[in-house]
Design a protein around this motif. Structure first.
Motif, short mmCIF file in Angstrom:
data_model
loop_
_atom_site.label_atom_id
_atom_site.label_comp_id
_atom_site.label_asym_id
_atom_site.label_seq_id
_atom_site.Cartn_x
_atom_site.Cartn_y
_atom_site.Cartn_z
N VAL A 20 42.74 -14.25 63.60
CA VAL A 20 42.21 -14.00 65.07
C VAL A 20 41.27 -14.60 65.01
CG1 VAL A 20 42.03 -11.83 66.30
CG2 VAL A 20 43.68 -12.39 65.07
N GLN A 21 40.20 -15.82 65.85
CA GLN A 21 39.56 -15.96 66.54
C GLN A 21 38.93 -16.06 67.64
OE1 GLN A 21 39.92 -20.07 65.00
NE2 GLN A 21 39.83 -20.01 63.14
N GLY A 22 38.19 -15.17 67.81
CA GLY A 22 38.39 -14.23 69.35
C GLY A 22 39.41 -14.75 69.87
N LYS A 23 40.19 -15.04 71.40
CA LYS A 23 40.97 -14.84 71.63
C LYS A 23 41.98 -15.75 71.43
CE LYS A 23 39.80 -13.53 76.39
NZ LYS A 23 40.03 -13.38 77.24
N THR A 24 41.73 -16.69 70.45
CA THR A 24 42.23 -17.93 69.49
C THR A 24 43.15 -16.99 68.50
OG1 THR A 24 41.40 -19.57 70.20
CG2 THR A 24 42.73 -20.43 69.26
N LEU A 25 44.23 -17.34 68.50
CA LEU A 25 45.95 -17.33 67.64
C LEU A 25 45.61 -19.03 66.36
CD1 LEU A 25 47.57 -15.44 68.83
CD2 LEU A 25 45.59 -13.90 67.47
N VAL A 26 44.81 -18.64 65.05
CA VAL A 26 45.49 -20.10 64.81
C VAL A 26 46.17 -19.31 63.10
CG1 VAL A 26 43.74 -21.89 62.88
CG2 VAL A 26 42.81 -21.00 65.29
N VAL A 27 47.19 -20.22 63.08
CA VAL A 27 47.77 -20.35 62.25
C VAL A 27 48.60 -21.10 61.10
CG1 VAL A 27 50.68 -19.99 61.79
CG2 VAL A 27 50.17 -18.69 64.03
N ARG A 28 48.68 -20.77 60.25
CA ARG A 28 48.55 -22.09 58.61
C ARG A 28 49.69 -21.60 58.21
NH1 ARG A 28 43.50 -24.16 58.94
NH2 ARG A 28 41.81 -22.73 59.95
N GLU A 29 50.59 -22.61 58.17
CA GLU A 29 51.82 -22.86 57.84
C GLU A 29 51.71 -23.23 55.95
OE1 GLU A 29 56.90 -23.02 58.31
OE2 GLU A 29 54.45 -23.95 59.93
N ILE A 30 51.80 -23.32 55.12
CA ILE A 30 51.47 -23.53 54.00
C ILE A 30 53.00 -24.00 53.28
CG2 ILE A 30 50.21 -24.56 52.16
CD1 ILE A 30 48.14 -22.78 53.10
N SER A 31 53.70 -25.03 52.91
CA SER A 31 54.71 -25.15 51.58
C SER A 31 54.25 -26.01 51.70
CB SER A 31 55.56 -25.58 53.00
OG SER A 31 55.94 -27.09 53.70
N ASP A 32 55.33 -26.65 49.88
CA ASP A 32 55.22 -27.43 48.68
C ASP A 32 55.96 -28.21 49.62
OD1 ASP A 32 57.95 -25.95 48.91
OD2 ASP A 32 57.92 -25.44 46.93
N GLN A 33 56.80 -28.22 50.97
CA GLN A 33 57.77 -28.89 50.90
C GLN A 33 57.06 -30.13 51.64
OE1 GLN A 33 61.17 -27.55 52.65
NE2 GLN A 33 62.34 -28.44 51.37
N TRP A 34 55.51 -29.80 52.67
CA TRP A 34 55.25 -30.33 54.28
C TRP A 34 54.09 -30.27 53.97
CZ3 TRP A 34 58.68 -32.68 56.69
CH2 TRP A 34 60.38 -32.85 55.66
N GLY A 35 53.30 -29.48 53.71
CA GLY A 35 52.15 -29.24 53.02
C GLY A 35 51.76 -28.42 54.10
N GLU A 36 50.47 -28.79 55.14
CA GLU A 36 49.90 -27.52 55.67
C GLU A 36 49.78 -27.62 57.10
OE1 GLU A 36 45.04 -25.70 56.62
OE2 GLU A 36 45.77 -25.97 54.64
#
Length: 77
Positions: A20-36
Motif C-alpha cells: 500500500v503506497q498511499g492511494k496506490t496498491l502495488v500487487v507483485r505476483e511471483i511465480s516459478d513459471q512467469w517470474g515477477e
C-alpha cells in the motif's frame, strides 16, 4: 514506509504480495513459471475486479478453498 501484505506464499518462488503506497496498491505476483509481474491499482475495487478475473481455482494447490482465502485476504487490505 509502505505497508506490505503477504496474500499467499507457497515457497520463495510462488507468492503474492500487496504494497500500500498511499492511494496506490502495488500487487507483485511471483511465480516459478512467469517470474515477477507487477500490477498497480488506484482503488481496492479495481484490484478486486482484476483478482476475481485473473485467478482460477485450478491454479491453486488447494483449489477453490485457497482461491476463496486469497480473495478474502485481498479484500481485507
Amino acid at each position: 514506509m509502505f505497508a506490505k501484505h503477504v496474500i499467499y506464499k507457497h515457497d520463495n518462488y510462488n507468492m503474492l504480495t500487496v504494497e500500500v503506497q498511499g492511494k496506490t496498491l502495488v500487487v507483485r505476483e511471483i511465480s516459478d513459471q512467469w517470474g515477477e509481474e507487477c500490477h498497480k491499482f488506484l482503488s481496492r475495487a479495481e484490484m478486486m475486479h482484476w483478482a476475481e478475473n485473473h485467478f482460477d481455482a485450478k491454479n491453486f494447490p488447494r483449489g477453490e478453498e485457497q482461491l476463496r482465502e486469497t480473495l478474502d485476504n485481498l479484500r481485507s487490505i
